[in-house]
Write an enzyme that holds these catalytic residues in place. Structure first.
Site, short mmCIF file in Angstrom:
data_model
loop_
_atom_site.label_atom_id
_atom_site.label_comp_id
_atom_site.label_asym_id
_atom_site.label_seq_id
_atom_site.Cartn_x
_atom_site.Cartn_y
_atom_site.Cartn_z
N GLU A 33 0.85 -1.20 0.00
CA GLU A 33 0.00 0.00 0.00
C GLU A 33 0.87 1.24 0.00
OE1 GLU A 33 -1.31 1.94 3.83
OE2 GLU A 33 -1.80 -0.13 4.32
N LYS A 122 -8.34 -3.74 10.35
CA LYS A 122 -7.00 -3.26 10.69
C LYS A 122 -7.06 -2.68 12.10
CE LYS A 122 -4.32 0.86 9.54
NZ LYS A 122 -4.14 1.94 8.55
#
Length: 201
Positions: A33, A122
């Site tokens: 990412e 997350k």
């Protein structure tokens, strides 16, 4: 072997995206990412997708809005990671065929994210929640929930997090910081992969 390690390349410059991406993938990390508060992040994501999109999952972090989702998907990104739990972002990601990993801390945020269709959660910042805090929250979640620890998770505590029930990790500054050489990033990635494999064994 695909590992549940997401490389967080905050501060990546587009000019280094290809070589840093290669170092990570060669070391065994194939989820990458680029946070949207990095320099020209969409350029970096596009470069990574064009170079490695066939055998790595590429996308963005710090995704805060539906327009951000559309921008990332527009350059081929599939992985959408946020620091917060925004149902509109999650739903837009899933509608576009992407993978959604919102940031959560509380049971309310966890269930809001799951109800919106998140692929995984997350837990951020992991250092604040801690292993014991995660255990308490995860006890009420569906057993199939894919939980990642991000922020404060690393080689020294992978085993404790795995034992608590997480399936993977997001790793940022321990892997990459602006100005690091490709060789240093590769060495960091190899160390993290070795520790991950050892903790799972």
């Amino acid at each position: 072997m695909s590992r549940n390690i997401i490389a967080i390349l905050r501060g990546l410059e587009p000019s280094e995206a290809q070589v840093i991406g290669a170092a990570l993938i060669e070391a065994g990390i194939d989820h990458i990412e680029v946070p949207l508060n990095s320099p020209r992040p969409l350029e970096s994501i596009a470069t990574l997708v064009q170079s490695y999109g066939d055998h790595a999952v590429i996308g963005a972090g710090t995704v805060l809005s539906v327009s951000d989702v559309n921008d990332v998907m527009g350059v081929g990104g599939r992985l959408i990671v946020s620091p917060n739990c925004n149902s509109d972002v999650i739903k837009a990601t899933k509608a576009a065929g992407g993978l959604s990993y919102p940031g959560v801390m509380t049971p309310t945020e966890c269930f809001t994210a799951l109800d919106a269709g998140a692929d995984g959660l997350k837990f951020f910042p992991g250092s604040l929640i801690g292993v014991d805090g995660f255990k308490a929250v995860s006890a009420v979640l569906p057993k199939s929930t894919q939980c990642y620890a991000v922020g404060g998770a690393g080689p020294s505590n992978f085993a404790a997090w795995f034992a608590a029930g997480v399936v993977g990790f997001g790793i940022g500054s321990a892997l990459f910081k602006p100005g690091m050489s490709v060789a240093q990033v590769r060495a960091n990635a190899e160390e993290i992969v070795a520790a991950y494999d050892a903790a799972q064994a």
